[in-house]
Motif scaffolding. Sequence first.
Motif, PDB file in Angstrom:
ATOM      1  N   ALA A  32       0.831  -1.200   0.000  1.00 45.31           N
ATOM      2  CA  ALA A  32       0.000   0.000   0.000  1.00 45.31           C
ATOM      3  C   ALA A  32       0.869   1.256   0.000  1.00 45.31           C
ATOM      4  O   ALA A  32       0.607   2.217  -0.741  1.00 45.31           O
ATOM      5  CB  ALA A  32      -0.927  -0.009   1.209  1.00 45.31           C
ATOM      6  N   SER A  36       1.342   4.466  -2.974  1.00 47.75           N
ATOM      7  CA  SER A  36       0.837   5.794  -2.571  1.00 47.75           C
ATOM      8  C   SER A  36      -0.493   5.772  -1.833  1.00 47.75           C
ATOM      9  O   SER A  36      -1.260   6.742  -1.899  1.00 47.75           O
ATOM     10  CB  SER A  36       0.723   6.701  -3.811  1.00 47.75           C
ATOM     11  OG  SER A  36       1.971   6.805  -4.461  1.00 47.75           O
ATOM     12  N   ALA A  37      -0.773   4.705  -1.108  1.00 45.28           N
ATOM     13  CA  ALA A  37      -1.961   4.715  -0.258  1.00 45.28           C
ATOM     14  C   ALA A  37      -1.795   5.736   0.855  1.00 45.28           C
ATOM     15  O   ALA A  37      -0.683   5.988   1.338  1.00 45.28           O
ATOM     16  CB  ALA A  37      -2.194   3.332   0.342  1.00 45.28           C
ATOM     17  N   GLU A  38      -2.896   6.331   1.260  1.00 47.42           N
ATOM     18  CA  GLU A  38      -2.885   7.255   2.397  1.00 47.42           C
ATOM     19  C   GLU A  38      -3.153   6.443   3.667  1.00 47.42           C
ATOM     20  O   GLU A  38      -4.297   6.115   3.982  1.00 47.42           O
ATOM     21  CB  GLU A  38      -3.945   8.345   2.221  1.00 47.42           C
ATOM     22  CG  GLU A  38      -3.908   9.397   3.306  1.00 47.42           C
ATOM     23  CD  GLU A  38      -4.966  10.468   3.129  1.00 47.42           C
ATOM     24  OE1 GLU A  38      -5.121  11.285   4.064  1.00 47.42           O
ATOM     25  OE2 GLU A  38      -5.628  10.494   2.067  1.00 47.42           O
ATOM     26  N   VAL A  39      -2.093   6.079   4.361  1.00 50.22           N
ATOM     27  CA  VAL A  39      -2.205   5.249   5.561  1.00 50.22           C
ATOM     28  C   VAL A  39      -2.476   6.148   6.764  1.00 50.22           C
ATOM     29  O   VAL A  39      -1.743   7.108   7.023  1.00 50.22           O
ATOM     30  CB  VAL A  39      -0.923   4.420   5.773  1.00 50.22           C
ATOM     31  CG1 VAL A  39      -1.018   3.615   7.070  1.00 50.22           C
ATOM     32  CG2 VAL A  39      -0.698   3.486   4.578  1.00 50.22           C
ATOM     33  N   ALA A  93      -6.145   2.425   5.922  1.00 45.18           N
ATOM     34  CA  ALA A  93      -5.833   3.368   4.848  1.00 45.18           C
ATOM     35  C   ALA A  93      -7.121   3.906   4.242  1.00 45.18           C
ATOM     36  O   ALA A  93      -8.190   3.306   4.373  1.00 45.18           O
ATOM     37  CB  ALA A  93      -4.995   2.690   3.764  1.00 45.18           C
ATOM     38  N   ARG A  95      -9.673   4.487   1.389  1.00 41.52           N
ATOM     39  CA  ARG A  95     -10.061   3.816   0.142  1.00 41.52           C
ATOM     40  C   ARG A  95     -10.052   4.828  -1.003  1.00 41.52           C
ATOM     41  O   ARG A  95     -10.597   5.928  -0.886  1.00 41.52           O
ATOM     42  CB  ARG A  95     -11.451   3.208   0.281  1.00 41.52           C
ATOM     43  CG  ARG A  95     -11.960   2.554  -0.992  1.00 41.52           C
ATOM     44  CD  ARG A  95     -13.250   1.796  -0.739  1.00 41.52           C
ATOM     45  NE  ARG A  95     -13.840   1.301  -1.980  1.00 41.52           N
ATOM     46  CZ  ARG A  95     -14.840   0.424  -2.036  1.00 41.52           C
ATOM     47  NH1 ARG A  95     -15.369  -0.042  -0.915  1.00 41.52           N
ATOM     48  NH2 ARG A  95     -15.317   0.029  -3.199  1.00 41.52           N
ATOM     49  N   PRO A  96      -9.426   4.489  -2.137  1.00 42.00           N
ATOM     50  CA  PRO A  96      -9.445   5.406  -3.283  1.00 42.00           C
ATOM     51  C   PRO A  96     -10.875   5.731  -3.697  1.00 42.00           C
ATOM     52  O   PRO A  96     -11.785   4.896  -3.577  1.00 42.00           O
ATOM     53  CB  PRO A  96      -8.718   4.613  -4.380  1.00 42.00           C
ATOM     54  CG  PRO A  96      -7.883   3.625  -3.641  1.00 42.00           C
ATOM     55  CD  PRO A  96      -8.658   3.268  -2.419  1.00 42.00           C
ATOM     56  N   TRP A 150     -13.518  -4.715  -2.092  1.00 40.02           N
ATOM     57  CA  TRP A 150     -12.731  -4.089  -1.033  1.00 40.02           C
ATOM     58  C   TRP A 150     -13.023  -4.710   0.340  1.00 40.02           C
ATOM     59  O   TRP A 150     -12.645  -4.154   1.369  1.00 40.02           O
ATOM     60  CB  TRP A 150     -12.959  -2.592  -1.004  1.00 40.02           C
ATOM     61  CG  TRP A 150     -12.263  -1.891  -2.142  1.00 40.02           C
ATOM     62  CD1 TRP A 150     -12.734  -1.686  -3.404  1.00 40.02           C
ATOM     63  CD2 TRP A 150     -10.947  -1.327  -2.119  1.00 40.02           C
ATOM     64  NE1 TRP A 150     -11.806  -1.033  -4.172  1.00 40.02           N
ATOM     65  CE2 TRP A 150     -10.691  -0.791  -3.412  1.00 40.02           C
ATOM     66  CE3 TRP A 150      -9.962  -1.216  -1.145  1.00 40.02           C
ATOM     67  CZ2 TRP A 150      -9.498  -0.161  -3.733  1.00 40.02           C
ATOM     68  CZ3 TRP A 150      -8.775  -0.576  -1.463  1.00 40.02           C
ATOM     69  CH2 TRP A 150      -8.555  -0.067  -2.748  1.00 40.02           C
ATOM     70  N   GLY A 160      -2.592  -6.073  -0.268  1.00 43.08           N
ATOM     71  CA  GLY A 160      -2.469  -4.617  -0.331  1.00 43.08           C
ATOM     72  C   GLY A 160      -2.318  -4.048  -1.725  1.00 43.08           C
ATOM     73  O   GLY A 160      -2.181  -2.838  -1.894  1.00 43.08           O
ATOM     74  N   PHE A 163      -4.163  -1.010  -4.223  1.00 40.55           N
ATOM     75  CA  PHE A 163      -3.721   0.358  -4.468  1.00 40.55           C
ATOM     76  C   PHE A 163      -2.828   0.473  -5.701  1.00 40.55           C
ATOM     77  O   PHE A 163      -2.457   1.579  -6.098  1.00 40.55           O
ATOM     78  CB  PHE A 163      -2.995   0.894  -3.232  1.00 40.55           C
ATOM     79  CG  PHE A 163      -3.900   1.034  -2.038  1.00 40.55           C
ATOM     80  CD1 PHE A 163      -4.640   2.189  -1.851  1.00 40.55           C
ATOM     81  CD2 PHE A 163      -4.038   0.008  -1.121  1.00 40.55           C
ATOM     82  CE1 PHE A 163      -5.497   2.322  -0.765  1.00 40.55           C
ATOM     83  CE2 PHE A 163      -4.890   0.125  -0.034  1.00 40.55           C
ATOM     84  CZ  PHE A 163      -5.624   1.287   0.144  1.00 40.55           C
TER      85      PHE A 163
END
Length: 258
Positions: A32, A36-39, A93, A95-96, A150, A160, A163
């Motif tokens: 992730a 570039s996931a936003e954790v 994280a 979710r997009p 998801w 993971g 992403f």
Amino acid sequence: MTDPLDREPLSAWHRLADTAVLLDGFHALKHALRFSAEVLVAVTTDRTAALALADELAPDVRESLDVLLAEVPETAYRALVPRPHPTGVAALAVRPSRDANLRALARTPRTAPVVVLDQPRNLGNAGAVIRLAAGFGATGVVTTGTLDPWHPTVVRGGAGLHFATAVERVAVEELPSGPVFALDPEGEDIRALKLPDDAVLAFGSERSGLSGELRARTDHLVSLPMRPQVSSYNLATSVAMTLFHWSASSASSASQAL
């Protein structure tokens, strides 16, 4: 959202868990971060061991993990996740956005296929397919039917890598544009075909195959080579064979053009 330096990771977790994506295990968190996931919050039962694992397997994200990981008691960790992971690591994280994923799926021209799972049933199989699609650089994976791609079990199976590609659930009439190649035992042998980069590769459910709705949308029925009296391949195996055939034929075409 929460500050990665939140000194109360358990309270942050409980505040965010209902709307965030669960990243179950070190490898899910590693992937992730790479894509570039936003954790929002990350916990571990053993911070030293988790960072040593990063030094060994993922030095590229070691610095991010050093900032994010908070050590919590094992009893607290076990209360956060449905199935404790052997690495003792978990994270949440963002979710997009669906709109962003749909735009990525609709963008043309495409340089890699979209994988469609038509009314899948098995959460683990769906996760394995997403992991495969990410590995082959597919444009995305979409599901029809009721399965949420998801779901935490799917994300765990995908390690993971949700992403790394566009993952969404859509109706058949909402499928991305492009010629639909659907896998079916009565179809043309895939070895005689070249799958185009803008193909929509459709796979029926593990139990009942292609739905009538998807079959009506199909441009080409395609079959995989199979020994007589063997009933079927596992869904993820079928996707892997099909994506490998696409990638091999694309690589061959590229080399011939040089």
